[in-house]
Design a protein around this motif. Structure first.
Motif, PDB file in Angstrom:
ATOM      1  N   THR A  62      44.734  46.491  41.562  1.00 57.39           N
ATOM      2  CA  THR A  62      45.033  45.059  41.505  1.00 57.39           C
ATOM      3  C   THR A  62      46.363  44.819  40.794  1.00 57.39           C
ATOM      4  OG1 THR A  62      42.690  44.496  41.525  1.00 57.39           O
ATOM      5  CG2 THR A  62      44.197  42.831  40.661  1.00 57.39           C
ATOM      6  N   ASN A  74      37.415  43.249  41.953  1.00 53.83           N
ATOM      7  CA  ASN A  74      37.457  44.155  40.799  1.00 53.83           C
ATOM      8  C   ASN A  74      36.090  44.463  40.226  1.00 53.83           C
ATOM      9  OD1 ASN A  74      39.691  45.185  38.697  1.00 53.83           O
ATOM     10  ND2 ASN A  74      40.587  43.936  40.311  1.00 53.83           N
ATOM     11  N   SER A  75      35.169  43.515  40.353  1.00 53.53           N
ATOM     12  CA  SER A  75      33.875  43.701  39.694  1.00 53.53           C
ATOM     13  C   SER A  75      33.082  44.857  40.288  1.00 53.53           C
ATOM     14  CB  SER A  75      33.066  42.408  39.758  1.00 53.53           C
ATOM     15  OG  SER A  75      32.764  42.093  41.106  1.00 53.53           O
ATOM     16  N   PHE A  76      33.460  45.295  41.472  1.00 53.89           N
ATOM     17  CA  PHE A  76      32.804  46.510  41.985  1.00 53.89           C
ATOM     18  C   PHE A  76      33.827  47.596  42.292  1.00 53.89           C
ATOM     19  CE2 PHE A  76      33.850  45.309  46.302  1.00 53.89           C
ATOM     20  CZ  PHE A  76      33.816  43.928  46.255  1.00 53.89           C
ATOM     21  N   GLY A  77      34.977  47.519  41.605  1.00 52.68           N
ATOM     22  CA  GLY A  77      35.933  48.612  41.690  1.00 52.68           C
ATOM     23  C   GLY A  77      36.848  48.579  42.889  1.00 52.68           C
ATOM     24  N   ALA A  78      36.890  47.448  43.601  1.00 54.76           N
ATOM     25  CA  ALA A  78      37.770  47.334  44.764  1.00 54.76           C
ATOM     26  C   ALA A  78      38.964  46.431  44.430  1.00 54.76           C
ATOM     27  CB  ALA A  78      37.004  46.805  45.960  1.00 54.76           C
ATOM     28  N   ILE A  79      39.723  46.064  45.436  1.00 56.32           N
ATOM     29  CA  ILE A  79      40.979  45.320  45.295  1.00 56.32           C
ATOM     30  C   ILE A  79      41.000  44.233  46.357  1.00 56.32           C
ATOM     31  CG2 ILE A  79      43.490  45.529  45.302  1.00 56.32           C
ATOM     32  CD1 ILE A  79      43.157  48.563  45.136  1.00 56.32           C
ATOM     33  N   VAL A 105      41.661  37.652  38.024  1.00 50.91           N
ATOM     34  CA  VAL A 105      41.325  38.650  39.041  1.00 50.91           C
ATOM     35  C   VAL A 105      40.785  39.927  38.401  1.00 50.91           C
ATOM     36  CG1 VAL A 105      42.182  39.994  40.990  1.00 50.91           C
ATOM     37  CG2 VAL A 105      42.997  37.661  40.640  1.00 50.91           C
ATOM     38  N   LEU A 106      41.412  40.389  37.302  1.00 53.40           N
ATOM     39  CA  LEU A 106      40.897  41.609  36.665  1.00 53.40           C
ATOM     40  C   LEU A 106      39.499  41.393  36.103  1.00 53.40           C
ATOM     41  CD1 LEU A 106      44.059  43.044  34.825  1.00 53.40           C
ATOM     42  CD2 LEU A 106      43.034  43.824  36.973  1.00 53.40           C
ATOM     43  N   SER A 107      39.206  40.158  35.637  1.00 59.95           N
ATOM     44  CA  SER A 107      37.879  39.907  35.069  1.00 59.95           C
ATOM     45  C   SER A 107      36.914  39.341  36.107  1.00 59.95           C
ATOM     46  CB  SER A 107      37.987  38.946  33.878  1.00 59.95           C
ATOM     47  OG  SER A 107      38.380  37.666  34.311  1.00 59.95           O
ATOM     48  N   SER A 108      37.377  39.135  37.344  1.00 60.60           N
ATOM     49  CA  SER A 108      36.523  38.595  38.416  1.00 60.60           C
ATOM     50  C   SER A 108      35.793  37.330  37.968  1.00 60.60           C
ATOM     51  CB  SER A 108      35.496  39.639  38.857  1.00 60.60           C
ATOM     52  OG  SER A 108      36.141  40.772  39.384  1.00 60.60           O
ATOM     53  N   PHE A 117      34.367  47.347  34.659  1.00 58.97           N
ATOM     54  CA  PHE A 117      34.728  47.625  36.047  1.00 58.97           C
ATOM     55  C   PHE A 117      35.513  48.933  36.145  1.00 58.97           C
ATOM     56  CE2 PHE A 117      35.166  42.728  36.074  1.00 58.97           C
ATOM     57  CZ  PHE A 117      33.798  42.571  36.035  1.00 58.97           C
ATOM     58  N   PRO A 118      35.446  49.617  37.304  1.00 58.02           N
ATOM     59  CA  PRO A 118      36.138  50.912  37.448  1.00 58.02           C
ATOM     60  C   PRO A 118      37.657  50.773  37.317  1.00 58.02           C
ATOM     61  CG  PRO A 118      34.524  50.603  39.203  1.00 58.02           C
ATOM     62  CD  PRO A 118      34.647  49.287  38.493  1.00 58.02           C
ATOM     63  N   ILE A 127      36.138  43.082  31.539  1.00 63.91           N
ATOM     64  CA  ILE A 127      37.024  43.880  32.396  1.00 63.91           C
ATOM     65  C   ILE A 127      36.676  45.363  32.281  1.00 63.91           C
ATOM     66  CG2 ILE A 127      39.428  44.576  32.804  1.00 63.91           C
ATOM     67  CD1 ILE A 127      40.292  41.805  31.808  1.00 63.91           C
TER      68      ILE A 127
END
Lengths: 278, 278, 278
Positions: free
Chosen positions: B227, A151-156, A178-181, B219-220, B216
Motif C-alpha cells: 500500500t 490491508n486488514s487481510f494483507g492485500a492492497i 488505508v493502512l489501518s483499514s 495486519f501482514p 495496523i
C-alpha cells in the motif's frame, strides 16, 4: 486476458451508421436499470442475484457494456449518475485483476461527466469505483461508511483506490485510513475532501445532483471530455502505476499468510467477495 | 560519498540465517531508546550530548542503523512510532547533502508504517523528517510549532520538505509558509492537512496513536508495504526531484550572500546546526 | 509563433552591464502602474481602454515586458504583488493559444515570489492568471467570485487552470466546479484551498499581504527561486501537459458546435473576450 479496449472498430462503425434512439442505445438490461432525460443518464445497479448487491460477474459484464456505449463519444449523453451500484467483483480465489482495473480505468475516462451518489457503505473495490468517478455525493446517514479495507487481510487496493485518495485527502490521511483499514463517515469524509459534499437528507442530495447534472448536460461533450483529459493528466494515477499496483496485488494474494487472512475474513464476514455498495 | 543502500548482501544473509530475538535485533543503543510489543516499535531519540536534542552525527548514525534493520523486511515489526526525535544533522559548513536526503528517503520507504508524534518544535530538517514519515500527530500545546525556515537565510529545504508539503496543503499555502519561513501552530496545521490530527492533551494523543499502531500491527507486512508503495508512487516527490533539490541546496549554500545569512543566523540563534525537534 | 523565451541573450547582457535604478527598470507604463519599496514590487493593472479592465493585447504586451525584466534574476525585487489585474486576452476568433499559456507559464516561474490580491471577479483566464501566481488573497465581499467557465460554451481552460486547481482542491471538487462552470465565493474558496485566505475587509487583506511581502523580501532571491523550483516540480502541471491542453483547446474551438456556443455567449454577455478580473 481481457482487452481494456472495449469497443472494436466494427462496433464503432455500426454505431455511427445506425445511431438508434437513446432508449434503444441505453436500455435497462440485466442488473442495470437506466433512465435518461436532457443528456443525463441515470444508472441504478440492482443485482437481485446477490443479497448484498455485490458486484459479481453479472454486474461487471453489464457495466462493461454500458461503458462501451458511452466510450463511443455519444454526444447525446453528457452526464452519467450512478446510484446504489455494487462494484467490480473481487475474488481472491481467482486473482486475475486484469478486468476490474481496466473497467475502472475506462470509467475514469469516458467522455461524459460521472457522478456517484451513495446512501450506504462503499468498501474495498466499492470505494475504488467511487474514486474512478468524477464526483461523489453522500448523505450523512450513519449507515454511510467508506474504507479501503484490503490491508486488514494483507492485500492492497488493486484498482488505484489509495492512489486516487492521496490526491483528494493527502498522503498522511490516506496512509492513516488505508493502512489501518478504518471506516470514515460522511461528515469527516467531506471535511477531508474524500467526497465532494454530504447532505442531511436523501432528498437534498438528489435535488443538488439533479441540478448539477442538468447544468453540465447543457454544455457540449467536447469541452467536458477535454477538461477531464487535462485534470486526469495531473491528478489521476498513471496507467503504469495502476498496472504495477494490480501486479503487486497478485503477488501479495499468493502469499500463504495473505491466503490465511482472506479465508478468515470470508469466514468472519460470511461473504464470498469484497466490494459492496449497499 | 555514503551509499543510500544501507544494507549489504552479507548483512542481509546473516540476518536471515540467525534471526536473533526482537529485543536483540532492536536494542536501545546510543541516542535511541527502543521498546516494542505486538509488532509496534517505539523509538525515542534522546541525544544527551546536545542541549537541544539536535540531530547531529551521533543520532544520524543511530537512525541509519535502525533503518537498515527495518529495511530487511522484518515481518515481526509492522509499525514504528518515532517520538521526541531530533533530526538529520544539517551542517552548512560541510554541505555534503548526500546522507540526509538518502536517510529520509529510506525512512519514507521502509516496509513498516511510520508514525511521528510531536509535542514540541520541528523546524528545518525537523519538519522534513516528519514529512518522510507516513503520519503525524501533535498536541495543541503552544510550544508545538513547525516550519521550513531555510528561506530565511537564503537556503532551500534540501530533503524535499516543501515538495511533500505541497501534496498535503496545496501549492499556494506551501509557498506562503515556506517562502516566508513562518511557523504554523498545531490547530492551523490540522485544518490545512499539514498533520493528521491535533489533540488537546498528550495523553489523548498517545492513546489514539497506541490504538492506531496496534491495529495496523495486526495486519501482514506485505500489504502495508504494498500500500505504501502505491501511495508513494503518486504523492511523494520522485528520487530525481530530491536529488536535483539537494544539488540546488549545495549551489545556493555556496553563494556569498547565503553564507553571510547563515553566519548571522547561527550567531543570532546560538546554535551550530539546523533541524531540531524538542 | 511567439517564443516563450522572452529575454534574449543580448538584453540580458545589457541589463547586467548597466543595471539602471529600480524606478527606471520598473517604470509605470501603458496599462501597468508600478511602485516598489524594500524589495516588493506592486503592479496594478488598469486598462482604461476597456470598460471591464479586460486583458486585451495592450495588457498582455505590458505584462510580458514586466515578466521579461523579472526573469533576469534581478535580486533587487524579491516579491511581486499583482492587484486589480485583467488577464491574458482570450479571443476564440483568433485561437492562437501560444502566447497566453507561455505568458502564464513564465509568470509561474519567475524567480520572485508572486502574490495576487483580488477584490472582484476572476473568471476564465482571469482565474488561470491567479493559478499561475504563488499565492492568492481575497476579500469576502459578495462581488468576489471565481470560476473556470470555459465548459459552458464547449471550450477548455487552455492555460492549465483546472490542472493547477486539482492540486489545490482535489480532483473531485475541481471537476464539479469546472465541468459545471459554477462560481465559487471567497469563503468557500478558502475552505477548499482554492485560495490562501479570505479577509473581511480590504484593509485587513492589504495589511496581511504587506507584512507577508515585506517579510519574504528580507530573504535572498536564490532561496526563493530554489524553493519555487522544487514546489513547482511536483505541484504544477508539466509544460508538456500545458502544451497538450492548449492544442486541445484549438481543436475544440474549431468545432461548429463550440463556435455556435461562443457566438451565443458573446451575444449574451455583450463582451468580445473572456477573462476579466475586476
Amino acid at each position: 486476458m481481457i482487452s481494456p479496449k472495449f469497443l472494436g472498430r466494427l462496433g464503432f462503425a455500426l454505431l455511427l451508421a445506425f445511431q438508434p434512439t437513446l432508449a434503444a442505445r441505453y436500455p435497462s438490461f440485466g442488473t442495470i436499470q437506466t433512465t435518461n432525460s436532457s443528456g443525463v443518464l441515470n444508472a441504478v445497479i440492482n443485482n437481485t442475484a446477490s443479497s448484498t448487491n455485490l458486484l459479481d460477474y453479472r454486474v461487471q459484464a453489464d457495466l462493461a457494456n454500458l461503458v462501451e456505449t458511452l466510450q463511443a463519444n455519444d454526444t447525446d449523453i453528457r452526464v452519467v449518475v450512478f446510484s446504489k451500484s455494487p462494484l467490480p467483483f473481487f475474488d481472491p480465489g481467482f486473482p486475475d485483476m486484469s478486468f476490474p482495473p481496466a473497467l475502472l480505468w475506462n470509467i475514469s475516462q469516458i467522455p461524459q461527466a460521472t457522478i456517484a451518489t451513495v446512501e450506504g457503505r462503499a468498501r474495498g473495490i466499492g470505494n475504488e469505483f467511487l474514486m474512478s468517478c468524477d464526483m461523489r455525493f453522500l448523505t450523512t446517514s450513519p449507515s454511510v461508511l467508506f474504507s479501503q479495507l484490503e490491508n486488514s487481510f494483507g492485500a492492497i487496493p488493486g484498482c488505484g483506490g489509495a492512489m486516487y485518495l492521496s490526491n483528494l485527502i493527502g498522503r498522511g490521511c490516506t496512509l492513516e485510513y488505508v493502512l489501518s483499514s478504518t471506516d470514515i463517515d460522511a461528515v469527516t469524509a467531506e471535511k477531508y475532501g474524500w467526497i465532494n459534499r454530504a447532505f442531511d437528507t436523501s432528498a437534498a442530495m438528489k435535488e443538488y445532483v439533479h441540478i448539477l447534472a442538468r447544468r453540465i448536460a447543457l454544455f457540449p461533450l467536447a469541452g467536458i471530455n477535454g477538461t477531464k483529459f487535462g485534470v486526469n493528466a495531473v491528478s489521476r494515477p498513471s496507467k503504469e502505476d495502476i498496472v504495477q499496483k494490480a501486479q503487486n496485488v497478485i503477488s501479495v494474494l499468493a502469499l500463504p499468510a495473505t491466503q490465511a487472512y482472506v479465508a478468515r475474513f470470508f469466514e468472519a464476514t460470511k461473504i464470498r467477495a469484497l466490494g459492496s455498495w449497499s
